[in-house]
Design a protein around this motif. Structure first.
Motif, PDB file in Angstrom:
ATOM      1  N   THR A 137       0.847  -1.194   0.000  1.00  0.00           N
ATOM      2  CA  THR A 137       0.000   0.000   0.000  1.00  0.00           C
ATOM      3  C   THR A 137       0.876   1.234   0.000  1.00  0.00           C
ATOM      4  N   ALA A 138       0.278   2.378  -0.302  1.00  0.00           N
ATOM      5  CA  ALA A 138       0.978   3.661  -0.244  1.00  0.00           C
ATOM      6  C   ALA A 138       0.666   4.344   1.079  1.00  0.00           C
ATOM      7  N   LEU A 139       1.638   5.125   1.587  1.00  0.00           N
ATOM      8  CA  LEU A 139       1.481   5.807   2.870  1.00  0.00           C
ATOM      9  C   LEU A 139       1.771   7.296   2.710  1.00  0.00           C
ATOM     10  N   ASP A 140       1.023   8.099   3.469  1.00  0.00           N
ATOM     11  CA  ASP A 140       1.319   9.513   3.611  1.00  0.00           C
ATOM     12  C   ASP A 140       2.076   9.684   4.921  1.00  0.00           C
ATOM     13  N   LEU A 141       3.380   9.901   4.838  1.00  0.00           N
ATOM     14  CA  LEU A 141       4.206   9.964   6.042  1.00  0.00           C
ATOM     15  C   LEU A 141       3.896  11.187   6.896  1.00  0.00           C
ATOM     16  N   ARG A 142       3.200  12.151   6.348  1.00  0.00           N
ATOM     17  CA  ARG A 142       2.815  13.305   7.163  1.00  0.00           C
ATOM     18  C   ARG A 142       1.701  12.952   8.142  1.00  0.00           C
ATOM     19  N   GLN A 143       0.984  11.856   7.851  1.00  0.00           N
ATOM     20  CA  GLN A 143      -0.122  11.427   8.701  1.00  0.00           C
ATOM     21  C   GLN A 143       0.155  10.100   9.409  1.00  0.00           C
ATOM     22  N   HIS A 144       0.982   9.270   8.826  1.00  0.00           N
ATOM     23  CA  HIS A 144       1.207   7.914   9.347  1.00  0.00           C
ATOM     24  C   HIS A 144       2.270   7.933  10.447  1.00  0.00           C
ATOM     25  N   PRO A 145       2.089   7.078  11.503  1.00  0.00           N
ATOM     26  CA  PRO A 145       3.097   7.035  12.585  1.00  0.00           C
ATOM     27  C   PRO A 145       4.511   6.732  12.107  1.00  0.00           C
ATOM     28  N   ALA A 146       4.640   6.016  10.982  1.00  0.00           N
ATOM     29  CA  ALA A 146       5.980   5.697  10.479  1.00  0.00           C
ATOM     30  C   ALA A 146       6.742   6.933  10.043  1.00  0.00           C
ATOM     31  N   GLY A 147       6.048   8.047   9.830  1.00  0.00           N
ATOM     32  CA  GLY A 147       6.731   9.268   9.426  1.00  0.00           C
ATOM     33  C   GLY A 147       7.314  10.055  10.590  1.00  0.00           C
ATOM     34  N   GLN A 148       6.865   9.780  11.806  1.00  0.00           N
ATOM     35  CA  GLN A 148       7.286  10.597  12.944  1.00  0.00           C
ATOM     36  C   GLN A 148       8.785  10.555  13.227  1.00  0.00           C
ATOM     37  N   PRO A 149       9.448   9.378  13.171  1.00  0.00           N
ATOM     38  CA  PRO A 149      10.886   9.389  13.464  1.00  0.00           C
ATOM     39  C   PRO A 149      11.758   9.853  12.304  1.00  0.00           C
ATOM     40  N   LEU A 150      11.156  10.152  11.146  1.00  0.00           N
ATOM     41  CA  LEU A 150      11.923  10.514   9.971  1.00  0.00           C
ATOM     42  C   LEU A 150      12.143  12.023   9.892  1.00  0.00           C
TER      43      LEU A 150
ATOM     44  N   GLU B 272      24.103   6.447   5.969  1.00  0.00           N
ATOM     45  CA  GLU B 272      22.894   6.243   5.173  1.00  0.00           C
ATOM     46  C   GLU B 272      21.642   6.276   6.047  1.00  0.00           C
ATOM     47  N   VAL B 273      21.709   5.686   7.226  1.00  0.00           N
ATOM     48  CA  VAL B 273      20.552   5.714   8.118  1.00  0.00           C
ATOM     49  C   VAL B 273      20.285   7.139   8.599  1.00  0.00           C
ATOM     50  N   SER B 274      21.336   7.888   8.855  1.00  0.00           N
ATOM     51  CA  SER B 274      21.181   9.251   9.364  1.00  0.00           C
ATOM     52  C   SER B 274      20.568  10.190   8.331  1.00  0.00           C
ATOM     53  N   ARG B 275      20.607   9.823   7.061  1.00  0.00           N
ATOM     54  CA  ARG B 275      19.909  10.618   6.051  1.00  0.00           C
ATOM     55  C   ARG B 275      18.409  10.606   6.265  1.00  0.00           C
ATOM     56  N   TYR B 276      17.912   9.564   6.885  1.00  0.00           N
ATOM     57  CA  TYR B 276      16.470   9.371   7.001  1.00  0.00           C
ATOM     58  C   TYR B 276      15.915   9.746   8.370  1.00  0.00           C
ATOM     59  N   PHE B 277      16.624   9.403   9.437  1.00  0.00           N
ATOM     60  CA  PHE B 277      16.038   9.542  10.770  1.00  0.00           C
ATOM     61  C   PHE B 277      16.431  10.868  11.423  1.00  0.00           C
ATOM     62  N   ARG B 278      15.514  11.394  12.202  1.00  0.00           N
ATOM     63  CA  ARG B 278      15.772  12.636  12.928  1.00  0.00           C
ATOM     64  C   ARG B 278      16.962  12.469  13.864  1.00  0.00           C
ATOM     65  N   ARG B 279      17.054  11.307  14.475  1.00  0.00           N
ATOM     66  CA  ARG B 279      18.168  11.065  15.382  1.00  0.00           C
ATOM     67  C   ARG B 279      19.292  10.415  14.597  1.00  0.00           C
ATOM     68  N   ALA B 280      20.303  11.195  14.311  1.00  0.00           N
ATOM     69  CA  ALA B 280      21.446  10.663  13.574  1.00  0.00           C
ATOM     70  C   ALA B 280      22.219   9.694  14.454  1.00  0.00           C
ATOM     71  N   ILE B 281      22.865   8.716  13.832  1.00  0.00           N
ATOM     72  CA  ILE B 281      23.680   7.760  14.580  1.00  0.00           C
ATOM     73  C   ILE B 281      25.126   7.861  14.103  1.00  0.00           C
ATOM     74  N   THR B 282      26.025   7.568  15.018  1.00  0.00           N
ATOM     75  CA  THR B 282      27.456   7.568  14.729  1.00  0.00           C
ATOM     76  C   THR B 282      28.030   6.232  15.177  1.00  0.00           C
ATOM     77  N   PRO B 283      29.265   5.920  14.799  1.00  0.00           N
ATOM     78  CA  PRO B 283      29.877   4.667  15.276  1.00  0.00           C
ATOM     79  C   PRO B 283      29.870   4.522  16.790  1.00  0.00           C
TER      80      PRO B 283
END
Length: 530
Positions: free
Chosen positions: A132-145, A308-319
């Motif tokens: 299915t298609a999702l609107d990340l502005r409304q869907h919970p999966a968009g919140q951490p992005l 690559e993960v840090s491009r997507y998530f609000r909380r960036a990760i480092t080594p």
């Protein structure tokens, strides 16, 4: 059944088949053949699933990205297996929703829609929902992005504890008469017209020789080496060894879905809920030219996954955020493709009958292990005159017969829910987290130590938080666990949750156990092949 019990020597041709390699393919083949009545010996140089088969992304999936490389046959075969395996191991394999944020600069939406339509329709689905298609502005999966990710696509696949899947196949093989011998190295293969002489070196034991009518080379990354160095045969095919590494970081999101992220190099990276408190991130595809006994992630791989993960998530990760990592070498069938990520994940079975039969497994992926094993057994049926028919498609793996306890259920997922509730009602004094873990890891196998228990004392001492002696005895006596790594990082993932002193307590408890009875396998004593 006690896997430490000594086996009695047999006379004449000891085995129909010796399987070399205790990963998912070797254990699956041993299980299938034992269920057809073959006399099987499985040998593994280290612990079961000690290498590639415990270092996967832990997915039961069709492989959405393989469609881009035209691997329609492989994807269809894998898609057909998803629901077969969900039914066979409802305690161990669960559906998982994947959210793919759309990056129009990578792949246009129309291309993704076509790919997902094929993914939905290449094989019949009864348990898993359509994409299915999702609107990340409304869907919970968009919140951490991060802001800017507004559109996504969602689809369903499966998740599995890969090392436990291997152990359950070995356990089923043993229950059907196979002899399973981890920590037993194959050091020589001598071929005769009607049989093989196989030289074995058990850890801490004397070298020995067994006779078998056929050999299966399921040695994974060592398959070529086994042919050259131990059988004296030139490989007809070649493997491409590709290292896949994963990192585990503190949880990046609170919901139960996973993410498929499109990396800038057009690969895909998964971010998967892991062990309640963590997120599993992977994988890489790096040519591996070093040794196979100590495979490890390098700094570039860690930096790549974090970036690559840090491009997507609000909380960036480092080594510095990495709490655990693991790596495995995939033995991919070399198709001379320049891009390691594009090398086929399909398998080939090569049967050599120029003398006693030799079946070599080239390549493969965890999702298709059962069909690979079934095909391998079918290929050996004629030369070994095996009469047993294919049987694994509808057979539960050990612990997967949940409906025997809770009654008929509409879906495997409902059976697991009811089984977990049954355990909590029957043993209300058990911590809910322990019940949840035992239900998922062991299914009905947990009843072996729960049925006699009337109070916590009956489970023995709690060696580490949530880890009772009763479970440790099961892992040692029935699942071939010998040391702390076997228990904490393969058969359970408790190593992530325990402090160093608690892990040391588990190691000390295991070291105090008496060594397993010898011999572990029925052996013909001898210094080498004759």
């Amino acid at each position: 059944m006690d896997t430490n019990a000594p086996a009695l020597p047999l006379q004449g041709p000891l085995y129909d088949v010796v399987v070399v390699g205790g990963g998912i393919n070797g254990c699956g083949i041993a299980r299938d053949l034992a269920g057809r009545g073959a006399r099987v010996l499985l040998v593994e140089q280290h612990d079961l699933a000690a290498h590639t088969s415990s270092a996967s992304t832990k997915l039961i999936h069709g492989g959405l990205r393989y469609l881009e490389y035209g691997e329609f046959g492989l994807v269809r075969k894998a898609l057909q297996e998803r629901e077969v395996l969900l039914r066979a191991a409802p305690h161990l394999i669960q559906p998982l929703t994947f959210v793919m944020p759309h990056d129009p600069g990578m792949r246009p939406a129309w291309m993704i829609r076509i790919g997902l339509w094929l993914y939905d329709h290449l094989a019949r689905r009864e348990l898993l929902p359509a994409s299915t298609a999702l609107d990340l502005r409304q869907h919970p999966a968009g919140q951490p992005l991060r802001d800017g990710w507004t559109r996504a696509f969602a689809y369903a696949d499966g998740w599995v504890d890969d090392a436990r899947l291997v152990v359950l196949n070995a356990l089923d093989a043993a229950q059907r008469g196979a002899v399973v011998a981890p920590r037993t190295r194959c050091t020589g293969l001598q071929r005769h017209a009607q049989h093989w002489m196989v030289t074995l070196q058990p850890d801490g034991g004397a070298p020995a020789t067994v006779r078998t009518r056929a050999v299966v080379n399921a040695a994974g990354p060592w398959a070529e080496q086994l042919l050259r160095e131990h059988a004296g045969l030139p490989p007809r095919r070649h493997l491409r060894l590709v290292r896949g590494s994963h990192i585990v970081v503190p949880r990046l999101f609170a919901h139960d879905a996973a993410y498929l992220l499109q990396a800038r190099d057009r690969r895909v990276i998964f971010a998967i809920p892991y062990e309640q408190r963590y997120t599993l991130v992977g994988t890489t595809d790096v040519e591996h030219h070093a040794g196979l006994d100590a495979v490890a992630i390098d700094a570039d791989e860690t930096a790549y996954l974090c970036a690559e993960v840090s491009r997507y998530f609000r909380r960036a990760i480092t080594p510095d955020d990495v709490v655990w990592h693991y790596s495995g070498v995939r033995p991919l069938l070399d198709d001379e493709h320049g891009n390691p990520a594009a090398v086929t994940r399909d398998y080939r079975l090569e049967l050599d009958t120029a003398g006693a039969p030799l079946l070599t497994v080239w390549g493969g992926k965890i999702t298709t292990f059962r069909t690979l094993a079934e095909e391998a057994a079918q290929r050996l049926a004629a030369p070994l005159a095996l009469r047993g028919a294919p049987w694994t498609r509808a057979a539960p793996l050990p612990g997967g017969d949940l409906e025997r306890v809770v009654g008929p259920c509409a879906t495997p997922m409902q059976a697991l829910q009811r089984y977990r509730a049954h355990l909590q009602r029957r043993w209300p004094w058990l911590d809910a987290a322990v019940v949840h873990r035992w239900a998922r890891a062991y299914g009905t196998l947990a009843l072996d130590w729960l049925e006699p228990a009337r109070e916590p004392h009956d489970l023995g001492r709690q060696v580490a938080p949530g880890l009772f002696e009763a479970e440790l005895q099961h892992l040692h006596r029935r699942e071939w666990a010998r040391d702390a790594d076997d228990v904490l990082w393969r058969r359970t993932k408790l190593g992530l949750h325990l402090e160093a002193a608690q892990r040391a307590a588990v190691a000390d408890w295991l070291q105090r156990l008496p060594p397993p009875d010898k011999p572990l396998v029925p052996l013909e004593r001898g210094a080498g092949c004759h």
